[in-house]
Design an enzyme around this catalytic site. Structure first.
Site, short mmCIF file in Angstrom:
data_model
loop_
_atom_site.label_atom_id
_atom_site.label_comp_id
_atom_site.label_asym_id
_atom_site.label_seq_id
_atom_site.Cartn_x
_atom_site.Cartn_y
_atom_site.Cartn_z
N ASP A 46 58.07 37.36 15.64
CA ASP A 46 58.15 37.71 14.21
C ASP A 46 58.65 39.14 14.02
O ASP A 46 58.06 39.92 13.28
CB ASP A 46 56.78 37.56 13.55
CG ASP A 46 56.10 36.25 13.87
OD1 ASP A 46 56.81 35.23 13.99
OD2 ASP A 46 54.87 36.23 14.03
N ASN A 185 52.73 22.41 4.83
CA ASN A 185 51.99 23.53 5.41
C ASN A 185 52.26 24.82 4.66
O ASN A 185 51.36 25.64 4.46
CB ASN A 185 52.36 23.69 6.88
CG ASN A 185 51.97 22.48 7.70
OD1 ASN A 185 52.76 21.54 7.84
ND2 ASN A 185 50.76 22.48 8.24
N GLU A 223 58.73 29.20 5.99
CA GLU A 223 57.99 30.46 6.11
C GLU A 223 58.93 31.57 6.53
O GLU A 223 60.14 31.36 6.70
CB GLU A 223 56.86 30.31 7.14
CG GLU A 223 57.35 30.04 8.55
CD GLU A 223 56.22 29.83 9.55
OE1 GLU A 223 55.07 29.59 9.11
OE2 GLU A 223 56.49 29.89 10.77
N HIS A 287 61.85 33.24 12.48
CA HIS A 287 61.16 34.36 11.87
C HIS A 287 61.99 35.64 12.00
O HIS A 287 61.64 36.58 12.71
CB HIS A 287 59.77 34.58 12.40
CG HIS A 287 58.93 35.35 11.42
ND1 HIS A 287 57.81 34.82 10.82
CD2 HIS A 287 59.11 36.58 10.87
CE1 HIS A 287 57.31 35.71 9.96
NE2 HIS A 287 58.10 36.78 9.97
N ARG A 319 57.50 34.47 23.26
CA ARG A 319 58.57 34.69 22.29
C ARG A 319 59.05 36.13 22.42
O ARG A 319 58.25 37.05 22.55
CB ARG A 319 58.08 34.38 20.88
CG ARG A 319 57.76 32.90 20.67
CD ARG A 319 57.24 32.60 19.29
NE ARG A 319 55.90 33.13 19.08
CZ ARG A 319 55.21 33.02 17.95
NH1 ARG A 319 55.77 32.41 16.91
NH2 ARG A 319 53.99 33.50 17.84
N HIS A 360 88.95 29.52 21.59
CA HIS A 360 89.41 28.39 22.40
C HIS A 360 89.41 27.14 21.54
O HIS A 360 88.52 26.91 20.72
CB HIS A 360 88.56 28.21 23.66
CG HIS A 360 87.09 28.01 23.43
ND1 HIS A 360 86.54 26.78 23.12
CD2 HIS A 360 86.04 28.88 23.46
CE1 HIS A 360 85.23 26.89 22.99
NE2 HIS A 360 84.89 28.16 23.18
N TRP A 361 90.46 26.37 21.70
CA TRP A 361 90.62 25.11 20.98
C TRP A 361 91.09 24.08 22.01
O TRP A 361 92.19 24.15 22.51
CB TRP A 361 91.63 25.25 19.85
CG TRP A 361 91.97 23.96 19.17
CD1 TRP A 361 93.10 23.22 19.33
CD2 TRP A 361 91.16 23.26 18.23
NE1 TRP A 361 93.06 22.10 18.56
CE2 TRP A 361 91.87 22.09 17.85
CE3 TRP A 361 89.91 23.50 17.66
CZ2 TRP A 361 91.36 21.17 16.95
CZ3 TRP A 361 89.42 22.57 16.76
CH2 TRP A 361 90.13 21.44 16.40
N ASP A 376 83.12 29.67 19.25
CA ASP A 376 84.41 29.44 19.91
C ASP A 376 85.21 30.73 20.02
O ASP A 376 86.15 30.81 20.82
CB ASP A 376 85.23 28.42 19.11
CG ASP A 376 84.81 26.98 19.38
OD1 ASP A 376 83.88 26.78 20.19
OD2 ASP A 376 85.40 26.06 18.79
N ASP A 471 101.29 42.81 19.48
CA ASP A 471 100.81 41.48 19.84
C ASP A 471 99.80 41.52 20.99
O ASP A 471 99.01 40.57 21.14
CB ASP A 471 101.99 40.59 20.25
CG ASP A 471 102.88 40.21 19.09
OD1 ASP A 471 102.44 40.35 17.93
OD2 ASP A 471 104.01 39.77 19.32
#
Length: 477
Positions: A46, A185, A223, A287, A319, A360-361, A376, A471
């Site tokens: 959090d 909740n 939340e 959070h 966490r 990237h494609w 990407d 370029d």
């Protein structure tokens, strides 16, 4: 394989990029990206990072023992990772504020510091309510704190995650609460603040109720609201579902000119705007809060680097606090992308002479505008696969895939660990050939040739004129 409609949109975007490149006019660029190393703090959930006018950043977060409020102070966001942590308040031994000390947030209001947090009682740890601390000290890390008591709302029910912001000169409080008569909740609410920073006044507006599938996995939860104001809009993110790998972020959007207390002013995102990602190994991001490094907005959040949890997720201590840059689409809305891998945060390579980014494609490297998905066009700049003195560019959403040249074309491919691949995927990062504040990438195994945009595609080519220098120049954003 992506759908035909998406392919058509990409081709149109590519055509725009080509036209822009041919024009050859340098386009104003954003400030270079500030790069961070994640996580910022282990076992800190959090998280809330506040940037103050004194030049310091302040970090508060939930500790896994749920028994105290801690505070860190540093001159930079990254500096918070090693900053000394101070306990500024501990839970009561009995009665109110004696259990489940959750989600502290620090704010500076009218010349004083305030910390908003949630707490339970010793005789009922789930009787969670919202409380406020106050300090008039210049440095809140070393100053004393006064308890200002509980934030009163229309219902004496489960409530938490208070946050505050100012919009059009009005200070608001937003929070999460369980409302009688609604089988969830928690929902997210908004109200104006009254005579002091721990009192609300007037209409209380219910902004959102968790009803969608991604908001109701495990628990029906909305939340942890956090507000970001940019580009003529107000964005309110919130966390949804259980606090395991299902945890994710949703977002509400309102016009900056709208009445924020009118529920009709807000539009909910139909899908999560930030969620677990198996490829990057990040689970349950949520959070969040927002801060800025002076050049860009920064998303602050917690997650875990594993999916499976034994027992109640609230008893799992791992966490971690993490950060990454917020990007914006051409319509002004934020694009949070995916939770990036641990370690150095990635960048985007923006063409010096176009409003386009390297992406990237179908594994081919090219330029594009408004890239979707964002990842990407995000690359982690790491020590070169061929060794120190060089860099390699690793794909964010395909870890282990690198930008490499093959037959003078640039592709994003998975490493085979061969010497040839390592050399093909390693470059010497130079000052930009067209602008020293930017960068250019010279091939390691073909010196004198550079990664260059040509007609919207990327090639490895020699540079012989001003057009070529432009370029072959990129900014890292």
């Amino acid at each position: 394989m992506k759908g035909q409609s998406m392919r058509t949109a990409r081709l149109l975007a590519l055509l725009l990029a080509v036209i822009t490149c041919v024009a050859g006019t340098p386009v104003a660029s954003a400030a270079p990206a500030v790069r961070y190393t994640n996580p910022i703090a282990e076992r800190r959930a959090d998280p809330h990072i506040f940037r103050h006018t004194d030049g310091f950043y302040y970090l508060t977060a939930t500790v896994p023992e749920y028994d105290r409020i801690v505070l860190r102070r540093a001159a930079t966001i990254q500096g918070l990772a090693t900053a000394q942590e101070t306990v500024i308040w501990r839970k009561h031994t009995s009665g109110e504020m004696a259990a489940h000390i959750w989600a502290p947030e620090i704010h500076f209001i009218n010349g004083k510091w305030y910390v908003y947090f949630a707490a339970g009682r010793s005789d009922d740890v789930w009787r969670i309510r919202m409380y406020v601390l106050e300090s008039s000290s210049a440095n809140p890390v070393t100053g004393s704190w006064t308890e200002r008591g509980r934030i009163t709302t229309p219902w004496d029910t489960f409530s938490l995650d208070a946050s505050t912001f100012v919009h059009n000169g009005v200070r608001y409080l937003t929070w999460a609460q369980q409302e009688p008569g609604i089988a969830t909740n928690s929902n997210v609410y908004l109200a104006r603040m009254g005579a002091n920073p721990w009192t609300i006044t007037g209409t209380v507006t219910r902004l959102t109720v968790p009803t969608l599938a991604w908001e109701t996995r495990g628990f029906k939860v909305a939340e942890g609201p956090a507000v970001l104001q940019r580009n003529g809009k107000v964005f309110l993110t919130y966390s949804a579902s259980a606090t395991d790998a299902n945890y994710c972020l949703g977002m509400l959007t309102a016009s900056a000119a709208a009445d924020l207390l009118n529920p009709a002013s807000w539009t909910k995102s139909p899908d999560p705007v930030f969620a677990s990602n198996t490829a990057t190994g990040q689970y349950g991001p949520g959070h969040n809060s927002f801060t800025t490094d002076g050049a860009s907005d920064v998303l602050v959040y917690h997650d875990r680097n594993y999916r499976d949890i034994s027992g109640d997720p609230l008893n799992d201590p791992n966490r971690r606090t993490r950060v990454q840059k917020v990007y914006y689409r051409s319509d002004g809305t934020p694009d949070f992308g995916i939770p990036v891998p641990d370690g150095p945060t990635p960048v985007r390579l923006k063409a010096y002479n176009a409003t386009s980014f390297v992406r990237h494609w179908e594994y081919r490297a090219r330029l594009d505008t408004d890239v979707s998905p964002l990842a990407d066009s995000q690359f982690k700049v790491i020590t070169g696969l061929a060794g120190s003195g060089t860099v390699s560019l690793e794909s964010t959403n395909f870890p282990g895939y690198y930008l490499r040249h093959r037959n003078n074309e640039l592709w994003v491919e998975r490493t085979d660990s061969s010497t040839l691949f390592r050399n093909d995927a390693s470059f010497t990062q130079r000052a930009g050939l067209a602008a020293s504040s930017a960068v250019s990438f010279e091939s390691l195994n073909f010196p004198g040739t550079y990664v260059r945009n040509n007609g919207g595609l990327l090639f490895l080519q020699a540079v012989t004129d001003a057009q070529g220098r432009a370029d072959a120049t990129f900014t890292l954003e």
